[in-house]
Design a protein around this motif. Structure first.
Motif, short mmCIF file in Angstrom:
data_model
loop_
_atom_site.label_atom_id
_atom_site.label_comp_id
_atom_site.label_asym_id
_atom_site.label_seq_id
_atom_site.Cartn_x
_atom_site.Cartn_y
_atom_site.Cartn_z
N ARG A 1 58.71 76.68 61.52
CA ARG A 1 59.23 77.93 62.07
C ARG A 1 58.12 78.91 62.44
NH1 ARG A 1 62.75 75.09 60.21
NH2 ARG A 1 64.95 75.32 60.49
N ASP A 2 56.93 78.37 62.71
CA ASP A 2 55.81 79.18 63.16
C ASP A 2 56.16 79.71 64.56
OD1 ASP A 2 53.46 80.24 64.13
OD2 ASP A 2 52.23 78.50 63.62
N GLU A 3 56.38 81.00 64.67
CA GLU A 3 56.83 81.59 65.93
C GLU A 3 55.80 81.43 67.06
OE1 GLU A 3 59.74 83.02 67.00
OE2 GLU A 3 60.66 82.42 65.12
N ASP A 4 54.52 81.25 66.72
CA ASP A 4 53.51 81.05 67.77
C ASP A 4 53.68 79.69 68.44
OD1 ASP A 4 52.36 83.52 67.27
OD2 ASP A 4 50.93 82.70 65.81
N PRO B 1 58.82 79.21 69.30
CA PRO B 1 59.61 80.44 69.46
C PRO B 1 61.10 80.17 69.23
CG PRO B 1 58.17 80.08 71.35
CD PRO B 1 58.10 78.85 70.50
N ASP B 2 61.74 81.05 68.50
CA ASP B 2 63.17 80.93 68.20
C ASP B 2 63.48 79.56 67.60
OD1 ASP B 2 65.75 81.91 68.02
OD2 ASP B 2 66.25 81.41 70.09
N ALA B 3 62.74 79.21 66.56
CA ALA B 3 62.76 77.86 65.98
C ALA B 3 64.11 77.41 65.44
CB ALA B 3 61.71 77.78 64.86
N ARG C 1 61.34 74.12 75.17
CA ARG C 1 60.09 74.56 74.54
C ARG C 1 59.01 73.48 74.63
NH1 ARG C 1 61.79 76.02 68.81
NH2 ARG C 1 63.74 76.18 69.86
#
Length: 123
Positions: free
Chosen positions: A9-12, A15-17, A24
């Motif tokens: 869930r690393d947003e970098d 995104p929106d994991a 994506r």
């Protein structure tokens, strides 16, 4: 033990994991990004990283391409023909697994289906 949930869930990187979004993994011009899972955390880390990760990734790609060339996957339908919406449910615990849900698989080409079944030795 690494926190796989947090890594995924690393947003970098994602995104929106929490939402399913296959786009994506595409570039801005619609092409597949290079080896999106090559150094994915699921294959381990450092000296103990999976030596078969390239084979695993390529085998999954071939399996998905074969299934998508033969099957139309969609929502299951109720007796009235209305689409059954999916509500994702997961098992609790250290290994979180998606619980089974109703879905529909229909063959789009009988000849290709026969070839796929022969390849997979299914009868």
């Amino acid at each position: 033990m690494a926190n796989q949930w947090a890594l995924s869930r690393d947003e970098d990187k994602f995104p929106d994991a929490s939402n399913f979004d296959p786009t994506r993994h595409l570039t801005t011009d619609g092409q597949l990004k290079d080896r999106v899972t090559a150094n994915h955390f699921a294959f381990g880390y450092g000296r103990r990283i999976c030596p078969g990760r390239w084979f695993a990734e390529d085998a999954m790609w071939a399996a998905m391409a074969a299934m998508l060339s033969v099957l139309h996957m969609d929502h299951a339908k109720d007796p009235n023909g209305k689409k059954i919406e999916i509500t994702p449910e997961f098992t609790p615990g250290i290994q979180v697994i998606l619980k089974p849900f109703p879905c529909s698989f229909e063959s789009v080409n009988a000849e290709r289906e026969g070839q796929l079944r022969a390849t997979m030795s299914l009868k």
